[in-house]
Design an enzyme around this catalytic site. Structure first.
Site, mmCIF file in Angstrom:
data_model
loop_
_atom_site.group_PDB
_atom_site.id
_atom_site.type_symbol
_atom_site.label_atom_id
_atom_site.label_comp_id
_atom_site.label_asym_id
_atom_site.label_seq_id
_atom_site.Cartn_x
_atom_site.Cartn_y
_atom_site.Cartn_z
ATOM 1 N N TYR A 1 -18.200 9.750 3.334
ATOM 2 C CA TYR A 1 -17.419 8.506 3.294
ATOM 3 C C TYR A 1 -18.143 7.460 2.424
ATOM 4 C CZ TYR A 1 -13.675 5.450 4.962
ATOM 5 O OH TYR A 1 -12.566 4.637 5.035
ATOM 6 N N ALA B 1 -5.177 8.810 -1.132
ATOM 7 C CA ALA B 1 -6.504 8.190 -1.056
ATOM 8 C C ALA B 1 -7.501 9.162 -0.421
ATOM 9 C CB ALA B 1 -6.429 6.894 -0.246
ATOM 10 N N GLY C 1 0.790 -1.237 0.000
ATOM 11 C CA GLY C 1 0.000 0.000 0.000
ATOM 12 C C GLY C 1 0.816 1.277 0.000
ATOM 13 N N THR D 1 -3.494 11.997 2.741
ATOM 14 C CA THR D 1 -2.824 11.104 1.784
ATOM 15 C C THR D 1 -3.530 11.207 0.439
ATOM 16 O OG1 THR D 1 -4.289 9.275 2.289
ATOM 17 C CG2 THR D 1 -2.298 9.457 3.634
ATOM 18 N N ILE E 1 -4.522 -0.776 1.650
ATOM 19 C CA ILE E 1 -5.011 -0.382 0.318
ATOM 20 C C ILE E 1 -6.531 -0.249 0.322
ATOM 21 C CG2 ILE E 1 -3.066 -1.572 -0.759
ATOM 22 C CD1 ILE E 1 -4.930 -3.715 -1.758
ATOM 23 N N ASP F 1 -0.917 -5.442 -8.108
ATOM 24 C CA ASP F 1 -2.280 -4.933 -8.238
ATOM 25 C C ASP F 1 -3.173 -6.108 -7.879
ATOM 26 O OD1 ASP F 1 -4.838 -4.282 -9.091
ATOM 27 O OD2 ASP F 1 -4.140 -3.116 -10.809
ATOM 28 N N SER G 1 1.974 7.967 2.339
ATOM 29 C CA SER G 1 1.125 6.784 2.555
ATOM 30 C C SER G 1 1.252 6.252 3.972
ATOM 31 C CB SER G 1 1.534 5.653 1.599
ATOM 32 O OG SER G 1 1.330 6.018 0.259
ATOM 33 N N ILE G 2 0.116 5.817 4.517
ATOM 34 C CA ILE G 2 0.139 5.178 5.837
ATOM 35 C C ILE G 2 1.075 3.964 5.803
ATOM 36 C CG2 ILE G 2 -1.282 3.893 7.494
ATOM 37 C CD1 ILE G 2 -3.640 5.757 6.684
ATOM 38 N N LYS H 1 -15.568 -0.720 4.926
ATOM 39 C CA LYS H 1 -14.681 -0.806 6.100
ATOM 40 C C LYS H 1 -15.347 -1.612 7.227
ATOM 41 C CE LYS H 1 -11.093 1.658 4.707
ATOM 42 N NZ LYS H 1 -9.873 0.986 4.247
HETATM 43 N N1 LIG Z 1 -5.856 8.786 4.910
HETATM 44 C C1 LIG Z 1 -6.758 8.607 5.836
HETATM 45 O O1 LIG Z 1 -7.301 9.556 6.404
HETATM 46 C C2 LIG Z 1 -7.139 7.199 6.257
HETATM 47 C C3 LIG Z 1 -7.773 7.031 7.496
HETATM 48 C C4 LIG Z 1 -8.131 5.745 7.885
HETATM 49 C C5 LIG Z 1 -7.855 4.677 7.051
HETATM 50 N N2 LIG Z 1 -7.238 4.881 5.849
HETATM 51 C C6 LIG Z 1 -6.957 3.703 5.017
HETATM 52 O O2 LIG Z 1 -5.565 3.526 4.938
HETATM 53 C C7 LIG Z 1 -5.265 2.762 3.779
HETATM 54 C C8 LIG Z 1 -4.114 3.431 3.021
HETATM 55 O O3 LIG Z 1 -4.540 4.651 2.458
HETATM 56 P P1 LIG Z 1 -3.674 5.985 2.524
HETATM 57 O O4 LIG Z 1 -4.526 7.000 3.177
HETATM 58 O O5 LIG Z 1 -2.324 5.688 3.034
HETATM 59 O O6 LIG Z 1 -3.614 6.431 0.982
HETATM 60 P P2 LIG Z 1 -2.592 6.067 -0.199
HETATM 61 O O7 LIG Z 1 -3.223 6.623 -1.426
HETATM 62 O O8 LIG Z 1 -1.225 6.498 0.121
HETATM 63 O O9 LIG Z 1 -2.613 4.478 -0.219
HETATM 64 C C9 LIG Z 1 -3.634 3.736 -0.863
HETATM 65 C C10 LIG Z 1 -2.936 2.584 -1.530
HETATM 66 O O10 LIG Z 1 -3.882 1.684 -2.105
HETATM 67 C C11 LIG Z 1 -3.232 1.121 -3.220
HETATM 68 N N3 LIG Z 1 -4.166 0.432 -4.109
HETATM 69 C C12 LIG Z 1 -5.314 0.900 -4.660
HETATM 70 N N4 LIG Z 1 -5.824 -0.039 -5.495
HETATM 71 C C13 LIG Z 1 -4.991 -1.119 -5.438
HETATM 72 C C14 LIG Z 1 -4.971 -2.397 -6.075
HETATM 73 N N5 LIG Z 1 -5.902 -2.750 -6.972
HETATM 74 N N6 LIG Z 1 -3.963 -3.263 -5.761
HETATM 75 C C15 LIG Z 1 -2.986 -2.903 -4.888
HETATM 76 N N7 LIG Z 1 -2.938 -1.709 -4.269
HETATM 77 C C16 LIG Z 1 -3.948 -0.832 -4.547
HETATM 78 C C17 LIG Z 1 -2.588 2.328 -3.890
HETATM 79 O O11 LIG Z 1 -1.616 1.914 -4.812
HETATM 80 C C18 LIG Z 1 -2.012 3.027 -2.679
HETATM 81 O O12 LIG Z 1 -0.698 2.587 -2.420
HETATM 82 C C19 LIG Z 1 -6.565 2.620 3.016
HETATM 83 O O13 LIG Z 1 -7.158 1.374 3.355
HETATM 84 C C20 LIG Z 1 -7.402 3.758 3.580
HETATM 85 O O14 LIG Z 1 -8.792 3.521 3.456
HETATM 86 C C21 LIG Z 1 -6.868 6.122 5.443
#
Ligand SMILES: NC(=O)c1ccc[n+]([C@@H]2O[C@H](COP(=O)([O-])OP(=O)(O)OC[C@H]3O[C@@H](n4cnc5c(N)ncnc54)[C@H](O)[C@@H]3O)[C@@H](O)[C@H]2O)c1
Length: 259
Positions: free
Chosen positions: A160, A200, A18, A198, A97, A69, A24-25, A167
């Site tokens: 959301y 996403a 991810g 981020t 992801i 992917d 990215s987280i 989720k």
């Molecule tokens: N940013 C926030 O506020 C937040 C809060 C809580 C939870 N999250 C969750 O944290 C997780 C990471 O998101 P983020 O905020 O770091 O954003 P990010 O955009 O940095 O990461 C999202 C990742 O998902 C990957 N991805 C999407 N489709 C994919 C696929 N088909 N195959 C493989 N990888 C795929 C992307 O390549 C990317 O690396 C997600 O599950 C998101 O819902 C985010």
């Protein structure tokens, strides 16, 4: 802080899925695991993502780097083949992801198409189940799995939309996986971070409002950052947390306890 940290995960092998960039987280988690001594495998989504992810993998001395992917048949299996060949085992799996088609994410749940709902569920939830199935045989001596959730799983967070039910399913999947894998010494956690800026998150309408609200609401009075999430996961991966599994762990400065 880093110079007082001990290598509590030395010898551990961690697959982190991810990382899109250094916001990215998953990058925060990979960096935290590396800081406390774990060896990493990291993946990038596709050729377009590779130039952004590969240097981060190099910086963190990742032993394995590969494309993934989860929607492409065979790619997940190929990553686990690499892990098996190189390490022969795995201690930590981190799934960070999520995806929903823009048109389906942008409207309310009522307007989400069946295809969009299925796609969001497949990439953001079922892929974790598939990963867990491939990872478990490599965790013969036990291990820890993580999936990233959000508060919108349990309470309605405006905008959301479809990701709320997705989720909720992810958190339920973590409970069932924890139940099924517990006897094998494998623990499964849903991690629920507070909002983080981020890529996403930039797909969500009025995300800035969420950030402001989270900072105002959190008892600790501050937003979380990706290293906070990473170190919380690192702790849960250690034997200090060996009796903790199946729950949703909030890393949100306490915002979830405030009405
Ligand atoms: N940013 C926030 O506020 C937040 C809060 C809580 C939870 N999250 C969750 O944290 C997780 C990471 O998101 P983020 O905020 O770091 O954003 P990010 O955009 O940095 O990461 C999202 C990742 O998902 C990957 N991805 C999407 N489709 C994919 C696929 N088909 N195959 C493989 N990888 C795929 C992307 O390549 C990317 O690396 C997600 O599950 C998101 O819902 C985010």
């Amino acid at each position: 802080m880093a110079d007082t940290i001990r290598p509590v995960l030395a010898g551990n092998k961690a697959l982190v899925v991810g990382i899109a960039n250094d916001h990215s987280i998953a990058y925060g988690c990979a960096k935290a695991f590396h800081t406390v001594g774990a060896e990493l495998a990291v993946t990038w989504l596709n050729d377009k993502a590779r130039p952004h992810v590969e240097p981060l993998g190099q910086e963190l001395e990742a032993a394995i780097m590969a494309p993934l992917d989860v929607a492409v048949p065979g790619q997940l299996e190929a990553v686990f083949d690499l892990v098996r060949q190189r390490w022969g085992r795995l201690d930590i799996l981190l799934h960070s992801i999520a995806f929903a088609p823009k048109a389906d994410l942008g409207g309310g749940l009522l307007d989400c198409s069946a295809e969009g709902f299925a796609k969001a569920m497949d990439i953001s939830c079922h892929s974790f189940v598939r990963m867990a199935k491939l990872a478990a045989p490599l965790m013969a001596e036990g291990g820890t799995m993580f999936a990233m959730s959000y508060y919108g799983a349990n309470r309605v967070v405006p905008n959301y939309n479809v990701m709320g039910p997705v989720k909720a399913a992810l958190e339920a999947a973590c409970r069932y996986l924890a139940y099924e894998l517990g006897p094998r010494g494998i623990r499964v956690h849903a991690i629920s971070p507070g909002p983080l800026k981020t890529r996403a998150a930039s797909g969500l309408k009025d995300f800035e409002l969420l950030l402001n609200e989270a900072a105002a609401k959190a008892p600790v009075g501050e937003l979380v950052d990706i290293m906070d999430v990473g170190y919380a996961c690192a702790y849960l991966a250690t034997s200090f947390a060996r009796r903790v599994t199946g729950g949703t762990v909030y890393v949100d400065g306490g915002a979830n306890i405030v009405a």
